[in-house]
Design an enzyme around this catalytic site. Structure first.
Site, PDB file in Angstrom:
ATOM      1  N   GLY A  11      39.066  29.303  39.722  1.00 10.47           N
ATOM      2  CA  GLY A  11      40.287  30.748  39.696  1.00 10.47           C
ATOM      3  C   GLY A  11      41.750  30.218  39.797  1.00 10.47           C
ATOM      4  O   GLY A  11      42.281  31.567  41.247  1.00 10.47           O
ATOM      5  N   ALA A  13      44.838  29.851  39.820  1.00 11.82           N
ATOM      6  CA  ALA A  13      46.214  30.800  39.919  1.00 11.82           C
ATOM      7  C   ALA A  13      46.163  31.902  40.149  1.00 11.82           C
ATOM      8  O   ALA A  13      46.602  32.585  39.950  1.00 11.82           O
ATOM      9  CB  ALA A  13      46.391  30.239  38.029  1.00 11.82           C
ATOM     10  N   GLN A  15      45.000  35.088  42.036  1.00 15.85           N
ATOM     11  CA  GLN A  15      45.787  35.769  44.130  1.00 15.85           C
ATOM     12  C   GLN A  15      44.426  34.840  44.655  1.00 15.85           C
ATOM     13  O   GLN A  15      45.546  35.225  45.894  1.00 15.85           O
ATOM     14  CB  GLN A  15      45.062  37.148  44.064  1.00 15.85           C
ATOM     15  CG  GLN A  15      45.204  38.919  43.175  1.00 15.85           C
ATOM     16  CD  GLN A  15      45.249  39.848  43.799  1.00 15.85           C
ATOM     17  OE1 GLN A  15      45.694  40.118  44.857  1.00 15.85           O
ATOM     18  NE2 GLN A  15      43.897  40.194  43.800  1.00 15.85           N
ATOM     19  N   ASP A 159      33.641  40.647  54.912  1.00 19.96           N
ATOM     20  CA  ASP A 159      32.961  42.582  55.920  1.00 19.96           C
ATOM     21  C   ASP A 159      32.586  42.101  57.574  1.00 19.96           C
ATOM     22  O   ASP A 159      32.672  42.665  58.021  1.00 19.96           O
ATOM     23  CB  ASP A 159      31.260  41.821  55.029  1.00 19.96           C
ATOM     24  CG  ASP A 159      31.726  42.131  53.396  1.00 19.96           C
ATOM     25  OD1 ASP A 159      32.586  42.875  52.741  1.00 19.96           O
ATOM     26  OD2 ASP A 159      31.355  41.232  52.750  1.00 19.96           O
ATOM     27  N   HIS A 187      27.170  41.195  50.014  1.00 21.60           N
ATOM     28  CA  HIS A 187      28.698  41.449  49.723  1.00 21.60           C
ATOM     29  C   HIS A 187      28.760  42.618  48.680  1.00 21.60           C
ATOM     30  O   HIS A 187      29.245  42.658  47.484  1.00 21.60           O
ATOM     31  CB  HIS A 187      29.336  40.616  49.179  1.00 21.60           C
ATOM     32  CG  HIS A 187      31.345  40.621  49.022  1.00 21.60           C
ATOM     33  ND1 HIS A 187      31.595  41.319  49.943  1.00 21.60           N
ATOM     34  CD2 HIS A 187      31.379  41.213  48.136  1.00 21.60           C
ATOM     35  CE1 HIS A 187      33.066  41.378  49.582  1.00 21.60           C
ATOM     36  NE2 HIS A 187      33.098  41.700  48.408  1.00 21.60           N
TER      37      HIS A 187
HETATM   38  P1  NAI Z   1      42.094  37.152  40.041  1.00 20.93           P
HETATM   39  O1  NAI Z   1      42.041  37.844  38.369  1.00 20.93           O
HETATM   40  O2  NAI Z   1      43.913  36.818  40.446  1.00 20.93           O
HETATM   41  O3  NAI Z   1      41.739  35.618  39.844  1.00 20.93           O
HETATM   42  C1  NAI Z   1      40.363  35.268  39.222  1.00 20.93           C
HETATM   43  C2  NAI Z   1      41.067  33.874  38.420  1.00 20.93           C
HETATM   44  O4  NAI Z   1      39.757  33.689  37.873  1.00 20.93           O
HETATM   45  C3  NAI Z   1      41.732  33.837  37.268  1.00 20.93           C
HETATM   46  O5  NAI Z   1      42.883  33.648  37.035  1.00 20.93           O
HETATM   47  C4  NAI Z   1      41.044  33.673  36.280  1.00 20.93           C
HETATM   48  O6  NAI Z   1      41.884  32.771  34.589  1.00 20.93           O
HETATM   49  C5  NAI Z   1      40.161  32.711  36.401  1.00 20.93           C
HETATM   50  N1  NAI Z   1      38.423  31.900  35.875  1.00 20.93           N
HETATM   51  C6  NAI Z   1      37.749  33.109  35.267  1.00 20.93           C
HETATM   52  N2  NAI Z   1      37.188  32.542  34.898  1.00 20.93           N
HETATM   53  C7  NAI Z   1      37.205  31.446  35.166  1.00 20.93           C
HETATM   54  C8  NAI Z   1      36.202  30.388  35.299  1.00 20.93           C
HETATM   55  N3  NAI Z   1      35.783  30.551  34.529  1.00 20.93           N
HETATM   56  N4  NAI Z   1      37.051  28.934  35.860  1.00 20.93           N
HETATM   57  C9  NAI Z   1      38.020  29.215  36.963  1.00 20.93           C
HETATM   58  N5  NAI Z   1      38.581  29.831  36.715  1.00 20.93           N
HETATM   59  C10 NAI Z   1      38.336  31.077  36.536  1.00 20.93           C
HETATM   60  O7  NAI Z   1      41.312  37.785  41.353  1.00 20.93           O
HETATM   61  P2  NAI Z   1      41.203  37.651  42.783  1.00 20.93           P
HETATM   62  O8  NAI Z   1      41.696  38.571  43.439  1.00 20.93           O
HETATM   63  O9  NAI Z   1      41.678  35.985  42.723  1.00 20.93           O
HETATM   64  O10 NAI Z   1      39.403  37.955  43.045  1.00 20.93           O
HETATM   65  C11 NAI Z   1      38.706  36.686  42.434  1.00 20.93           C
HETATM   66  C12 NAI Z   1      37.181  36.716  42.954  1.00 20.93           C
HETATM   67  O11 NAI Z   1      36.310  37.411  43.562  1.00 20.93           O
HETATM   68  C13 NAI Z   1      36.687  38.484  42.092  1.00 20.93           C
HETATM   69  O12 NAI Z   1      35.776  38.112  41.045  1.00 20.93           O
HETATM   70  C14 NAI Z   1      36.941  39.626  43.266  1.00 20.93           C
HETATM   71  O13 NAI Z   1      35.656  40.580  43.054  1.00 20.93           O
HETATM   72  C15 NAI Z   1      36.255  38.293  44.478  1.00 20.93           C
HETATM   73  N6  NAI Z   1      36.158  38.901  45.663  1.00 20.93           N
HETATM   74  C16 NAI Z   1      35.455  38.993  46.708  1.00 20.93           C
HETATM   75  C17 NAI Z   1      35.422  38.484  47.861  1.00 20.93           C
HETATM   76  C18 NAI Z   1      34.314  38.592  48.808  1.00 20.93           C
HETATM   77  O14 NAI Z   1      34.267  39.105  49.628  1.00 20.93           O
HETATM   78  N7  NAI Z   1      32.925  38.188  48.295  1.00 20.93           N
HETATM   79  C19 NAI Z   1      36.386  40.136  48.503  1.00 20.93           C
HETATM   80  C20 NAI Z   1      37.829  39.973  47.494  1.00 20.93           C
HETATM   81  C21 NAI Z   1      37.983  39.727  46.158  1.00 20.93           C
END
Ligand code: NAI
Length: 325
Positions: A11, A13, A15, A159, A187
């Site tokens: 992921g 690219a 956020q 958390d 989580h």
């Molecule tokens: P985002 O949507 O900005 O980025 C996710 C990226 O993953 C996208 O660029 C997408 O193209 C890529 N992606 C999707 N499928 C993929 C695959 N099979 N292989 C490689 N890349 C792939 O999302 P963000 O904000 O970066 O969040 C990522 C994840 O982290 C989400 O699932 C979010 O819910 C989770 N998260 C977990 C937290 C925790 O405390 N455990 C806290 C905040 C977010």
């Protein structure tokens, strides 16, 4: 100079990826004497954006960054990997049930688990950030039979950090003065932030108003992710990346004396948790290994909450069990 280690970020690219990569390359995760080669995994439509991230990483001229591999092929991404931060995941879309979300992510994390099994360094340390993080970690682990299951972990450190920050504010102390916070379980909103062992400068904290703790603190920590989405219009990214750095740093470089951190790890049955589920526990780390802190007294209040999050994780596992290899 140490030889470089290979760190995968999926992921890349997204956020969180954008907040994470630069800090890893700057030495914030593994120390300022540890060179790194970054492996960036994305899906094909995001590869152009990844190229932009690669250009920016190059433009930082980080002394520790000794190479970058950018790919949409998991088999290439995990080749010889020493650390993997699995951030990319399928987000929950409109009208999507939780079971659909689990299933979609099961596909992603089973492919990545197999690639880790077949191509990574056998000592790889894996952190799953992408949600539902605990169960995604279980799926990756179950698809990697040749890797020690204990090397698959999930993130509850955000958390943990949120709980520390809320408590520091309440007690009017610095976050560095607090120790021995615990996040038990998933989580998700069933997580249990436990302050029963919390210390300020080594002294046990007493006199916390239980009503405030139960009805204000716990829901605030549990719902903090939703509050950030409401305020920012996007989910937590910089704080999530920072917590991922903290998780890996603690695991690789150790935890301070007399303190612990919260990591979601495969349960060995400690504290009556279902063996095998990836459960948030208090752990100490040394020499690249974590160990569950034992013999913490569990009150009835705590037990009820631990049971609820344990139950949720058992249900999540039951929903994806048929996909295990
Ligand atoms: P985002 O949507 O900005 O980025 C996710 C990226 O993953 C996208 O660029 C997408 O193209 C890529 N992606 C999707 N499928 C993929 C695959 N099979 N292989 C490689 N890349 C792939 O999302 P963000 O904000 O970066 O969040 C990522 C994840 O982290 C989400 O699932 C979010 O819910 C989770 N998260 C977990 C937290 C925790 O405390 N455990 C806290 C905040 C977010």
């Amino acid at each position: 100079m140490k030889s470089p280690v290979r760190v995968v970020v999926t992921g890349a690219a997204g956020q969180i990826g954008y907040q994470l990569l630069f800090r890893i390359a700057a030495g914030n995760m593994l120390g300022d004497d540890q060179p790194v080669i970054l492996h960036l995994l994305e899906i094909p439509p995001a590869m152009q954006a990844v190229q932009g991230v690669v250009m920016e990483l190059e433009d930082c001229a980080f002394p520790l960054l000794q190479g970058i591999v950018a790919t949409d092929d998991a088999n290439v991404a995990f080749k010889d990997a020493d650390y993997a931060l699995l951030v990319g995941a399928m987000p929950r879309g409109p009208g999507m049930e939780r079971s659909d979300l689990l299933k979609k992510n099961a596909e992603i994390f089973s492919v990545q688990g197999k690639a880790i099994n077949n191509h990574a360094n056998k000592d790889i340390k894996v952190l799953v950030v992408g949600n539902p993080a605990n169960t995604n970690a279980l799926i990756a682990q179950q698809n990697a039979p040749n890797i020690n299951p204990a090397q698959f972990t999930a993130m509850v450190r955000l958390d943990h950090n949120r709980a520390i920050a809320q408590m520091a504010d309440k007690l009017s102390v610095g976050t560095h003065e607090l120790s021995n916070m615990t996040i038990w379980g998933n989580h998700s909103s069933t997580q249990y932030p436990d302050i029963s062992q919390l210390k300020v400068n080594g002294e046990v904290v007493k006199d916390i108003d239980h009503n405030w703790y139960e009805n204000d603190f716990i829901p605030t920590v549990q719902q903090r992710g939703a509050a950030i989405i409401k305020a920012r219009g996007a989910s937590s990214a910089a704080s999530a990346a920072s917590a991922a750095i903290d998780h890996m740093k603690s695991w690789a470089l150790g935890t301070p004396d007399k303190d612990w951190v919260s990591m979601a790890i495969p349960s060995d049955g400690s504290y009556g948790i279902e063996p095998g589920v990836i459960f948030g526990y208090p752990v100490t780390c040394a020499n690249g290994q974590y160990r569950i802190v034992q013999d913490i007294p569990i009150s009835d209040f705590s037990q009820q909450r631990i049971d609820a999050t344990n139950q949720e994780l058992r249900e999540e596992r039951a929903a994806v069990e048929h996909l295990f290899s």
